[in-house]
Design a protein around this motif. Structure first.
Motif, mmCIF file in Angstrom:
data_model
loop_
_atom_site.group_PDB
_atom_site.id
_atom_site.type_symbol
_atom_site.label_atom_id
_atom_site.label_comp_id
_atom_site.label_asym_id
_atom_site.label_seq_id
_atom_site.Cartn_x
_atom_site.Cartn_y
_atom_site.Cartn_z
ATOM 1 N N VAL A 179 -14.699 -47.510 36.190
ATOM 2 C CA VAL A 179 -13.426 -47.495 35.457
ATOM 3 C C VAL A 179 -13.396 -46.346 34.459
ATOM 4 N N LEU A 180 -14.502 -46.170 33.740
ATOM 5 C CA LEU A 180 -14.577 -45.079 32.761
ATOM 6 C C LEU A 180 -14.474 -43.718 33.442
ATOM 7 N N ALA A 181 -15.119 -43.595 34.587
ATOM 8 C CA ALA A 181 -15.076 -42.327 35.308
ATOM 9 C C ALA A 181 -13.660 -42.005 35.771
ATOM 10 N N ILE A 182 -12.982 -43.004 36.334
ATOM 11 C CA ILE A 182 -11.602 -42.795 36.793
ATOM 12 C C ILE A 182 -10.694 -42.453 35.617
ATOM 13 N N ALA A 183 -10.855 -43.206 34.519
ATOM 14 C CA ALA A 183 -10.039 -42.948 33.323
ATOM 15 C C ALA A 183 -10.298 -41.543 32.787
ATOM 16 N N GLY A 184 -11.565 -41.142 32.803
ATOM 17 C CA GLY A 184 -11.913 -39.812 32.310
ATOM 18 C C GLY A 184 -11.316 -38.704 33.162
ATOM 19 N N VAL A 185 -11.365 -38.885 34.477
ATOM 20 C CA VAL A 185 -10.791 -37.882 35.382
ATOM 21 C C VAL A 185 -9.281 -37.787 35.186
ATOM 22 N N LEU A 186 -8.623 -38.936 35.063
ATOM 23 C CA LEU A 186 -7.169 -38.937 34.843
ATOM 24 C C LEU A 186 -6.817 -38.264 33.517
ATOM 25 N N ALA A 187 -7.603 -38.569 32.482
ATOM 26 C CA ALA A 187 -7.358 -37.940 31.177
ATOM 27 C C ALA A 187 -7.540 -36.427 31.269
ATOM 28 N N PHE A 192 -5.238 -30.991 31.526
ATOM 29 C CA PHE A 192 -5.078 -29.731 32.259
ATOM 30 C C PHE A 192 -3.603 -29.416 32.493
ATOM 31 N N ILE A 193 -2.830 -30.433 32.873
ATOM 32 C CA ILE A 193 -1.399 -30.233 33.140
ATOM 33 C C ILE A 193 -0.665 -29.821 31.871
ATOM 34 N N LYS A 194 -0.983 -30.500 30.767
ATOM 35 C CA LYS A 194 -0.335 -30.164 29.493
ATOM 36 C C LYS A 194 -0.675 -28.742 29.065
ATOM 37 N N SER A 195 -1.940 -28.363 29.230
ATOM 38 C CA SER A 195 -2.367 -27.008 28.860
ATOM 39 C C SER A 195 -1.663 -25.966 29.719
ATOM 40 N N TYR A 196 -1.531 -26.263 31.003
ATOM 41 C CA TYR A 196 -0.878 -25.332 31.925
ATOM 42 C C TYR A 196 0.601 -25.172 31.578
#
Length: 200
Positions: A179-187, A192-196
């Protein structure tokens, strides 16, 4: 940030993608493997856990494998929640055609954990993965007894099984890590999208 994302992806891979072959130290069967007359084919027991549905383990008996058994011996006690079977020889050969229907396939099996808790399963005749729910706790041995078969049209005495996957029941820690890994990847993706978008 990139290092954190890669680390979380690695955790996700470790907790969710272990191959069955890594759990097993020995595969035994009541009948010897079929020796192919063609150098193009091999039907060794190792094909059951090689991750390739286009290979198969095969035995040859007068009853097409009925009454025979297959045994997976594990390296350590495991909780198994599901057994996934890829039935038959799922290869289309240029010489013989669709080998799935030419060889016999599993129709009914009995699956036991440590020869104590057993359950019978009827298997539909499909090339799709077959998911069989079990509830084996701390077992060291999985035994599959062949009760019935779908008879092959060309080689009825040859029983083929493509792949067997053991699904390990995840511990609370493994679930939390996933769960933490999935949440981390989504975050990370959101970041990345916001920065782009800001740059553009």
């Amino acid at each position: 940030m990139k290092k954190i994302i890669f680390f979380l992806i690695a955790i996700l891979a470790i907790t969710g993608c272990s191959r069955t072959s890594s759990y097993i130290y020995e595969i035994k069967s009541s009948s010897p493997t079929v020796k192919s007359t063609s150098p193009r084919f091999s039907f060794d027991k190792s094909h059951l856990v090689d991750g390739d549905t286009k290979t198969s383990w095969q035995i040859r008996t007068a009853k097409g494998g009925v009454g025979e058994w297959l045994e997976l011996k594990l390296k350590e006690p495991m909780d198994i929640s599901e057994i996934v079977i890829s039935n038959g020889f799922q290869l289309k050969d240029p010489e013989f055609g669709d080998l799935y229907f030419l060889n016999s396939r599993l129709r009914k099996v009995s699956i036991c954990g440590d020869d104590t808790k057993c359950a019978d399963f009827n298997i539909i005749d499909t090339k799709e993965n077959i998911h069989l729910a079990v509830n084996f706790k701390k077992v060291m041995d999985i035994k599959i007894v062949i009760k019935d078969i779908y008879t092959g049209s060309r080689w009825p005495q040859d029983l083929a099984v493509g792949e067997i996957k053991l699904v390990k029941e995840k511990s609370v820690v493994e679930i939390l890590l996933s769960v933490l890994a999935i949440a981390g990847v989504l975050a990370g993706l959101v970041f990345f999208i916001k920065s782009y978008m800001k740059k553009s």
